[in-house]
Design an enzyme around this catalytic site. Sequence first.
Site, PDB file in Angstrom:
ATOM      1  CG  ASP A 189       3.056   2.239 -10.657  1.00  0.00           C
ATOM      2  OD1 ASP A 189       2.534   2.174 -11.679  1.00  0.00           O
ATOM      3  OD2 ASP A 189       4.474   2.233 -10.389  1.00  0.00           O
TER       4      ASP A 189
ATOM      5  CE  LYS B 149      -1.913   6.555 -13.205  1.00  0.00           C
ATOM      6  NZ  LYS B 149      -0.941   5.962 -12.203  1.00  0.00           N
TER       7      LYS B 149
ATOM      8  N   GLY C 212       1.478   1.233 -16.987  1.00  0.00           N
ATOM      9  CA  GLY C 212       0.966  -0.059 -16.547  1.00  0.00           C
ATOM     10  C   GLY C 212      -0.347  -0.085 -15.901  1.00  0.00           C
ATOM     11  CG  HIS C 213      -3.124   2.142 -16.241  1.00  0.00           C
ATOM     12  ND1 HIS C 213      -3.708   3.021 -17.081  1.00  0.00           N
ATOM     13  CD2 HIS C 213      -2.135   2.918 -15.565  1.00  0.00           C
ATOM     14  CE1 HIS C 213      -2.901   4.157 -16.903  1.00  0.00           C
ATOM     15  NE2 HIS C 213      -2.036   4.259 -16.315  1.00  0.00           N
TER      16      HIS C 213
ATOM     17  CD  GLN D 153       3.493   7.653 -17.263  1.00  0.00           C
ATOM     18  OE1 GLN D 153       3.020   8.456 -17.877  1.00  0.00           O
ATOM     19  NE2 GLN D 153       3.390   6.532 -17.588  1.00  0.00           N
TER      20      GLN D 153
HETATM   21  P1  2SA Z   1       9.911   6.881 -18.515  1.00  0.00           P
HETATM   22  O1  2SA Z   1       9.829   5.414 -19.107  1.00  0.00           O
HETATM   23  O2  2SA Z   1      10.892   7.897 -19.362  1.00  0.00           O
HETATM   24  O3  2SA Z   1       8.597   7.402 -18.631  1.00  0.00           O
HETATM   25  O4  2SA Z   1      10.335   6.813 -17.091  1.00  0.00           O
HETATM   26  C1  2SA Z   1      10.924   8.066 -16.409  1.00  0.00           C
HETATM   27  C2  2SA Z   1      10.347   8.142 -15.016  1.00  0.00           C
HETATM   28  O5  2SA Z   1       8.799   7.659 -14.835  1.00  0.00           O
HETATM   29  C3  2SA Z   1       8.636   6.521 -14.343  1.00  0.00           C
HETATM   30  N1  2SA Z   1       7.652   6.010 -14.811  1.00  0.00           N
HETATM   31  C4  2SA Z   1       6.861   5.164 -13.830  1.00  0.00           C
HETATM   32  N2  2SA Z   1       6.476   5.165 -12.632  1.00  0.00           N
HETATM   33  C5  2SA Z   1       5.656   4.155 -12.146  1.00  0.00           C
HETATM   34  N3  2SA Z   1       4.881   3.325 -12.846  1.00  0.00           N
HETATM   35  C6  2SA Z   1       5.054   3.412 -14.237  1.00  0.00           C
HETATM   36  N4  2SA Z   1       4.544   2.484 -15.030  1.00  0.00           N
HETATM   37  C7  2SA Z   1       4.797   1.165 -14.867  1.00  0.00           C
HETATM   38  C8  2SA Z   1       3.960   0.564 -13.717  1.00  0.00           C
HETATM   39  C9  2SA Z   1       6.416   0.905 -14.329  1.00  0.00           C
HETATM   40  C10 2SA Z   1       7.058  -0.287 -14.439  1.00  0.00           C
HETATM   41  O6  2SA Z   1       2.567   0.597 -13.930  1.00  0.00           O
HETATM   42  O7  2SA Z   1       4.309  -0.229 -12.840  1.00  0.00           O
HETATM   43  O8  2SA Z   1       6.486  -1.393 -14.630  1.00  0.00           O
HETATM   44  O9  2SA Z   1       8.308  -0.323 -14.041  1.00  0.00           O
HETATM   45  C11 2SA Z   1       5.842   4.489 -14.810  1.00  0.00           C
HETATM   46  N5  2SA Z   1       6.300   4.821 -15.917  1.00  0.00           N
HETATM   47  C12 2SA Z   1       7.082   5.903 -15.805  1.00  0.00           C
HETATM   48  C13 2SA Z   1      10.056   5.627 -14.176  1.00  0.00           C
HETATM   49  O10 2SA Z   1       9.968   4.775 -13.278  1.00  0.00           O
HETATM   50  C14 2SA Z   1      11.052   6.696 -14.188  1.00  0.00           C
HETATM   51  O11 2SA Z   1      11.080   7.009 -12.816  1.00  0.00           O
HETATM   52  P1  GDP Z   2      -2.039   2.413 -11.855  1.00  0.00           P
HETATM   53  O1  GDP Z   2      -0.668   2.538 -12.788  1.00  0.00           O
HETATM   54  O2  GDP Z   2      -2.085   3.691 -11.006  1.00  0.00           O
HETATM   55  O3  GDP Z   2      -3.009   2.005 -12.896  1.00  0.00           O
HETATM   56  O4  GDP Z   2      -1.591   1.246 -11.110  1.00  0.00           O
HETATM   57  P2  GDP Z   2      -0.989  -0.048 -11.265  1.00  0.00           P
HETATM   58  O5  GDP Z   2      -1.811  -1.057 -11.777  1.00  0.00           O
HETATM   59  O6  GDP Z   2       0.445  -0.061 -11.998  1.00  0.00           O
HETATM   60  O7  GDP Z   2      -0.653  -0.608  -9.732  1.00  0.00           O
HETATM   61  C1  GDP Z   2      -1.635  -0.774  -8.821  1.00  0.00           C
HETATM   62  C2  GDP Z   2      -1.555  -2.126  -8.262  1.00  0.00           C
HETATM   63  O8  GDP Z   2      -2.386  -2.180  -6.959  1.00  0.00           O
HETATM   64  C3  GDP Z   2      -2.262  -3.124  -9.375  1.00  0.00           C
HETATM   65  O9  GDP Z   2      -1.509  -4.294  -8.925  1.00  0.00           O
HETATM   66  C4  GDP Z   2      -3.834  -3.138  -8.632  1.00  0.00           C
HETATM   67  O10 GDP Z   2      -4.369  -4.386  -9.161  1.00  0.00           O
HETATM   68  C5  GDP Z   2      -3.502  -3.022  -7.146  1.00  0.00           C
HETATM   69  N1  GDP Z   2      -4.498  -2.412  -6.569  1.00  0.00           N
HETATM   70  C6  GDP Z   2      -5.451  -1.234  -7.110  1.00  0.00           C
HETATM   71  N2  GDP Z   2      -6.119  -0.886  -5.939  1.00  0.00           N
HETATM   72  C7  GDP Z   2      -5.870  -1.790  -4.737  1.00  0.00           C
HETATM   73  C8  GDP Z   2      -6.475  -1.654  -3.262  1.00  0.00           C
HETATM   74  O11 GDP Z   2      -7.017  -0.872  -3.006  1.00  0.00           O
HETATM   75  N3  GDP Z   2      -5.926  -2.745  -2.598  1.00  0.00           N
HETATM   76  C9  GDP Z   2      -4.829  -3.749  -2.982  1.00  0.00           C
HETATM   77  N4  GDP Z   2      -4.489  -4.802  -2.450  1.00  0.00           N
HETATM   78  N5  GDP Z   2      -4.445  -3.589  -4.537  1.00  0.00           N
HETATM   79  C10 GDP Z   2      -4.848  -2.611  -5.059  1.00  0.00           C
HETATM   80 MG    MG Z   3       1.158   1.502 -13.052  1.00  0.00          MG
END
Ligand code: 2SA
Ligand code: GDP
Ligand code: MG
Length: 455
Positions: A43, A46, A70-71, A254
């Site tokens: 998160d 990317k 989740g991007h 991730q």
């Molecule tokens: P998994 O589901 O088996 O891959 O989980 C194992 C660990 O990897 C972490 N994990 C993540 N951490 C951050 N962001 C991820 N994607 C989503 C996002 C997460 C969400 O973009 O926000 O919505 O909760 C992601 N995917 C996997 C996970 O938290 C476990 O620690």
């Molecule tokens: P990813 O999984 O690495 O693509 O990241 P996520 O989309 O899960 O989470 C990043 C969050 O931060 C998203 O809600 C983006 O819209 C937001 N974001 C990305 N870059 C910036 C930034 O430079 N500033 C702020 N305030 N938000 C950002």
């Molecule tokens: Mg994410």
Amino acid sequence: VVVCSVIPPSASALSVAQSACQGLSRIESLSQVSGVLGCQWGDEGKGKLVDILAQHFDIVARCQGGANAGHTIYNSEGKKFALHLVPSGILNDDTLCVIGNGVVVHLPGLFKEIDGLESSGVSCKGRILISDRAHLLFDFHQEVDGLRESELAKSFIGTTKRGIGPAYSSKVIRNGIRVCDLRHMDTFPQKLDLLLSDAASRFKGFNYSPDMLKEEVEKYKRYAERLEPFIADTVLVMNEAISDKKKILVEGGQATMLDIDFGTYPFVTSSSPSAGGICTGLGIAPRVVGDLVGVVKAYTTRVGSGPFPTEILGKGGDLLRFAGQEFGTTTGRPRRCGWLDIVALKYCCQINGFSSLNLTKLDVLSEFSEIQLGVSYKHADGTPVKSFPADLRLLEELKVEYEVLPGWNCDISSVRNYSDLPKAACRYVERVEELVGAPIHYIGVGPGRDALIFK
Ligand code: 2SA
Ligand code: GDP
Ligand code: MG
């Protein structure tokens, strides 16, 4: 507390033009095959960088993970999209999106995502290719994910419950079902029966009946038909594209600290989100992979359980969570928040050999009058810890040493030129570069496409 705005309106038009020019040359100089990878626990933002860079690449490819990712990206009109399996190049009409062999694909989820994009006016037809070697992730994998987490009780991983671990387990234990198997519906039921029976014998809570198999097979017959136009030998597609001098951008899901080998095991995901995953997940040679951009948040977040040395507990953490809107893109879970961890970042840079970094969400730190940087670790007895340790017990016991830098107390979200940033913000950026030894070429100051400073 935000007390001032930094750029006078007259300066902004020139700044934007200068920054756009510098940005274009930065982006155009990226090598033919480049990658964007997460440096922390996911998160980092990317998706946003991939969406921006995609305008200059022919192909955007995912190489690992699945719908746990989740991007979040925004189009030029500011409309928000949350992508899970579809690569973040999809908003650029001319980009071909490839889902490589290393990805685990949940077809119902993928079709839902495609339908959602289509209904928002994003055409996916002929623009998404899925590897015939990719493994299928079934609903039962998701159920098993939940059952495993319950079984682990207090030591649960905190997975996204998207079935990722169980699907990669099926792959590694060698009874997984691949996309190409959908072309042989005569043997498909037998293969699926083996998988479902396995799950039923392992988990008491998993109810398996012949009707369930029948229903699932019928569903997959329909999916197989719908998927056919998307299926490709993506190893060939990628390698031909390389020969044809096409530009390819690999989108990591991730991050390295969640890597099955290099992350905080067992609190990791089940794939390889670091550089090695690019070759195994796409079938391209290491020597063709050029620039890798590491994406790192100006602070740290983590969702799920596991070690987090620079975590801020209590009110400070809450402040960061709300300022940065740190809630899971896939599950909506609140993310744990903390200061930037230089030890973890250096470890990640060693593993991936980044050519540059994208420091994201610098704007979020505007809320703080003092900013801390976790610069080194010490053992409980005061001796230094040399690198990010494997041992979880050690990670729990170590003490983080912090450097304190002044904040800037200004809204920086409209800054587009590095020289327009407040001095304290530049000092923070440059101190990170100095400590890590990698250049920061991109700085995020907001979620939108335009909220990027080129340095
Ligand atoms: P998994 O589901 O088996 O891959 O989980 C194992 C660990 O990897 C972490 N994990 C993540 N951490 C951050 N962001 C991820 N994607 C989503 C996002 C997460 C969400 O973009 O926000 O919505 O909760 C992601 N995917 C996997 C996970 O938290 C476990 O620690
Ligand atoms: P990813 O999984 O690495 O693509 O990241 P996520 O989309 O899960 O989470 C990043 C969050 O931060 C998203 O809600 C983006 O819209 C937001 N974001 C990305 N870059 C910036 C930034 O430079 N500033 C702020 N305030 N938000 C950002
Ligand atoms: Mg994410």
